[in-house]
Design a protein around this motif. Structure first.
Motif, mmCIF file in Angstrom:
data_model
loop_
_atom_site.group_PDB
_atom_site.id
_atom_site.type_symbol
_atom_site.label_atom_id
_atom_site.label_comp_id
_atom_site.label_asym_id
_atom_site.label_seq_id
_atom_site.Cartn_x
_atom_site.Cartn_y
_atom_site.Cartn_z
ATOM 1 N N LEU A 198 0.822 -1.208 0.000
ATOM 2 C CA LEU A 198 0.000 0.000 0.000
ATOM 3 C C LEU A 198 0.859 1.263 0.000
ATOM 4 O O LEU A 198 1.895 1.317 0.677
ATOM 5 C CB LEU A 198 -0.907 0.022 1.238
ATOM 6 C CG LEU A 198 -1.737 -1.239 1.515
ATOM 7 C CD1 LEU A 198 -2.434 -1.121 2.862
ATOM 8 C CD2 LEU A 198 -2.750 -1.470 0.406
ATOM 9 N N ASP A 199 0.397 2.270 -0.731
ATOM 10 C CA ASP A 199 1.043 3.579 -0.766
ATOM 11 C C ASP A 199 -0.055 4.629 -0.815
ATOM 12 O O ASP A 199 -0.772 4.740 -1.810
ATOM 13 C CB ASP A 199 1.962 3.694 -1.981
ATOM 14 C CG ASP A 199 2.745 4.998 -2.018
ATOM 15 O OD1 ASP A 199 2.376 5.939 -1.291
ATOM 16 O OD2 ASP A 199 3.723 5.089 -2.777
ATOM 17 N N ALA A 200 -0.186 5.400 0.270
ATOM 18 C CA ALA A 200 -1.292 6.360 0.382
ATOM 19 C C ALA A 200 -0.937 7.746 -0.153
ATOM 20 O O ALA A 200 -1.712 8.684 0.016
ATOM 21 C CB ALA A 200 -1.743 6.460 1.837
ATOM 22 N N THR A 201 0.230 7.901 -0.800
ATOM 23 C CA THR A 201 0.619 9.223 -1.301
ATOM 24 C C THR A 201 -0.136 9.614 -2.570
ATOM 25 O O THR A 201 -0.182 10.790 -2.919
ATOM 26 C CB THR A 201 2.125 9.281 -1.608
ATOM 27 O OG1 THR A 201 2.439 8.331 -2.636
ATOM 28 C CG2 THR A 201 2.958 8.988 -0.371
ATOM 29 N N ASP A 202 -0.687 8.640 -3.262
ATOM 30 C CA ASP A 202 -1.334 8.893 -4.555
ATOM 31 C C ASP A 202 -2.830 8.632 -4.427
ATOM 32 O O ASP A 202 -3.253 7.505 -4.175
ATOM 33 C CB ASP A 202 -0.721 7.976 -5.619
ATOM 34 C CG ASP A 202 -1.140 8.356 -7.034
ATOM 35 O OD1 ASP A 202 -2.262 8.862 -7.199
ATOM 36 O OD2 ASP A 202 -0.348 8.141 -7.970
ATOM 37 N N ARG A 203 -3.637 9.666 -4.623
ATOM 38 C CA ARG A 203 -5.094 9.533 -4.453
ATOM 39 C C ARG A 203 -5.767 8.734 -5.562
ATOM 40 O O ARG A 203 -6.959 8.453 -5.472
ATOM 41 C CB ARG A 203 -5.730 10.923 -4.364
ATOM 42 C CG ARG A 203 -5.355 11.672 -3.102
ATOM 43 C CD ARG A 203 -6.091 12.969 -2.953
ATOM 44 N NE ARG A 203 -5.711 13.640 -1.701
ATOM 45 C CZ ARG A 203 -6.189 14.796 -1.296
ATOM 46 N NH1 ARG A 203 -7.087 15.430 -2.043
ATOM 47 N NH2 ARG A 203 -5.807 15.334 -0.156
#
Length: 424
Positions: A177-182
């Motif tokens: 998971l990577d929450a930096t990109d919406r």
């Protein structure tokens, strides 16, 4: 070293420092004036401890803060996977990434949460703590981005890493998971992180390596059903369906303007085309395909006497070869496989005959690297054109460069073919 040839950069490559010969040094230990030796990164166990204490700045034990700040209805979700998805979406939409990568500077995730902005470390360590607050098993994963260089695995060099993401384990299934990109769906990671192996930091057990791969297939399906009238005008329907990274990129593009501005830009990129109606589906459902449907009017200006010449590859045609070097001494890295299907069904007036169609083609890359197929079908006054363009693997070694360059060259030639119609 003498007479070293210039390094020439080209598309589809990792950082050039991966391929340039050089000597790198890393600090192994510090000896104080009293003679005390402080070993820094002699083993991965020591490196993992340094990462936790120094690089993560002891920000990995803030779950009580996030337990108070995550909406109660999210934490009350019974299904673990659904709860993880809601937490991911909450962090993803709460933060705005400031475009800074992860560094060993003092990260303060509480401050970042309050300000709703942070670097990669602050955003994704917040996600890590949030998952822990919801009793979801999670680990931090450190990596080097594509433009930063491939980290060495011969010995620990913690300064090789400039990025951190999260691994959630739900029902024994890992999700990265990577929450930096919406615009990235749950379980997918951005293109910039696809750089080979990453290091899973497990604070209880031994850390380990993992090869990061895309979760979704990247594809674009374009379908056009058009009718040509006596005045040389096409009217009909155009459908585009995107998946994977191609959908991510398109959603980002759509977010930059409203629907009217988006359609104006689409018409500007396709001269002589007018969009009469437009619909889209899946814009906010990130784990679904993005679908666009256009009702279009397209004028053809290549009328030669009693003949009409039409290039049927109206959309997403390959017009330039990304590979131009005579010799390339480093591999081609596409980051991910991709598939482009194009279908055109063209109905022509009864008083026209088909004088010429594009030449059919079927070519393949060595070692199942990809293929291109062009087929034409003629049934009465209906012409069907089908192409399938597929890159099936991520990396092409140096010895396959010429074949790849020739592959693109042949596609450009094939998609330069014309339909010629002649008036009876």
């Amino acid at each position: 070293m003498n007479d070293i040839p210039a390094f020439k950069e080209e598309e589809h490559m990792l950082s050039k420092k991966n391929y340039i010969s050089r000597i790198c040094f890393d600090l192994k230990s510090i000896t104080s004036y009293r003679g005390v030796i402080d070993d820094l990164t002699t083993t991965w166990k020591q490196a993992d401890k340094t990462l936790k204490d120094q690089f993560f700045n002891n920000q990995t034990s803030k779950k009580s803060f996030f337990k108070k700040n995550i909406p109660e209805e999210i934490l009350a979700t019974q299904n673990t996977l659904e709860k993880a998805k809601k937490i991911f979406s909450f962090i993803q939409n709460h933060f705005t990434w400031n475009k800074k990568y992860w560094t060993n500077e003092d990260a303060k995730i509480k401050n970042a949460f309050e300000e709703k902005s942070g670097d990669v470390g602050e955003v994704n360590i917040s996600l890590y703590n949030s998952l822990k607050a919801a009793d979801i098993d999670a680990n931090l994963v450190v990596l080097s981005t594509r433009e930063h260089g491939v980290p060495t695995k011969l010995f620990p060099v913690i300064y090789d890493y400039n990025y951190v993401i999260v691994q959630a384990i739900i029902d024994q299934q890992p999700y990265f998971l990577d929450a930096t990109d919406r615009f990235i769906p749950f379980g997918e990671i951005p293109h910039r992180t696809l750089n080979g192996d990453a290091r899973i930091i497990n604070f209880k057990e031994e850390s380990s390596w993992v090869t990061l791969k895309p979760k979704y297939q990247s594809s674009l399906n374009t379908t056009s059903k058009l009718t040509l009238n006596e005045e040389g005008v096409f009217t009909g329907e155009l459908m585009m369906i995107r998946n994977g990274y191609l959908a991510v990129d398109q959603r980002k593009k759509m977010s930059l303007t409203n629907e009217e501005g988006y359609l104006e830009d689409f018409e500007a990129q396709n001269p002589n085309l007018e969009v009469e109606e437009y619909q889209r589906r899946g814009l906010d459902e990130l784990d679904k395909k993005l679908q666009e449907k256009f009702e279009i009017r397209l004028e053809i200006d290549e009328v030669l006497g009693n003949k009409i010449r039409i290039n049927p590859f109206l959309f997403h045609r390959v017009e330039k070869n990304p590979f131009k070097l005579k010799e390339r001494n480093y591999p081609v890295d596409f980051a991910y496989a991709r598939l482009n299907n194009y279908y055109l069904r063209l109905t022509i007036p009864e008083n026209y005959t088909i004088a010429k169609l594009p030449e059919e083609k079927a070519i393949a890359l060595p070692n199942k690297g990809g293929r291109f197929i062009l087929k034409t079908i003629k049934e009465g006054n209906t012409i069907s054109i089908l192409t399938r363009f597929q890159i099936s693997k991520r990396i092409f070694p140096v010895e396959e460069y010429y074949a790849l360059k020739e592959f693109y060259k042949q596609i450009i030639v094939s998609e330069s073919g014309y339909i010629i119609l002649e008036k009876k």
